[in-house]
Design a protein around this motif. Structure first.
Motif, short mmCIF file in Angstrom:
data_model
loop_
_atom_site.label_atom_id
_atom_site.label_comp_id
_atom_site.label_asym_id
_atom_site.label_seq_id
_atom_site.Cartn_x
_atom_site.Cartn_y
_atom_site.Cartn_z
N ARG A 106 0.83 -1.21 0.00
CA ARG A 106 0.00 0.00 0.00
C ARG A 106 0.87 1.26 0.00
O ARG A 106 0.57 2.22 -0.70
N LYS A 108 3.93 1.57 -1.16
CA LYS A 108 4.57 1.68 -2.47
C LYS A 108 3.60 2.23 -3.51
O LYS A 108 3.96 3.04 -4.35
N LYS A 109 2.35 1.77 -3.42
CA LYS A 109 1.35 2.19 -4.40
C LYS A 109 0.96 3.65 -4.19
O LYS A 109 0.84 4.42 -5.15
N ASP A 110 0.76 4.07 -2.94
CA ASP A 110 0.28 5.42 -2.65
C ASP A 110 1.37 6.48 -2.67
O ASP A 110 1.13 7.59 -3.13
N SER A 112 4.99 6.35 -3.59
CA SER A 112 6.32 6.03 -4.07
C SER A 112 7.11 7.29 -4.42
O SER A 112 8.31 7.34 -4.27
#
Length: 118
Positions: A106, A108-110, A112
């Motif tokens: 989560r 990494k996705k939100d 980065s």
């Protein structure tokens, strides 16, 4: 044995039989030993802290089966949620990603490209 000692003998004999009969009754179906077998089992346990856990237990049999999500502390046990029974293995760690892995994915996705100012 004299007739004067006979009632005292029977009194002590009955007193000696009481614990033996209670022990025997506890281990027979008449005493309820077989009545609780198989009606409750632990499905999953999540340790939150040394004194706090989330425990999922299955209670009942047949159509009356339910899963209870319990919050367990040193002082009390609280029912947090009641679920219908899930298929075998649904609550195990092998079927869901551990929390740390989900959190990293989560993050990494939100964020980065999220940079903090010094």
């Amino acid at each position: 044995m004299s007739n004067n000692l006979l009632p005292i003998f029977w009194f002590f004999a009955i007193l000696a039989l009481i614990p033996a009969l209670l022990w025997l009754l506890k281990r027979t179906p008449l005493g309820g030993a077989a009545g609780t077998h198989g009606q409750m089992r632990t499905v999953a346990v999540l340790q939150l802290s040394p004194s706090q856990r989330l425990v999922t237990v299955e209670v009942g049999q047949g159509e009356d089966r339910r899963w209870l999500v319990l919050g367990v502390t040193a002082q009390q046990i609280s029912t947090l949620h009641v679920l219908p029974p899930q298929p075998e293995g649904a609550a195990g760690p092998a079927t869901s990603a551990p929390f740390a892995q989900m959190l990293m994915a989560r993050l990494k996705k939100d964020g980065s490209g999220d940079q903090r100012a010094p």
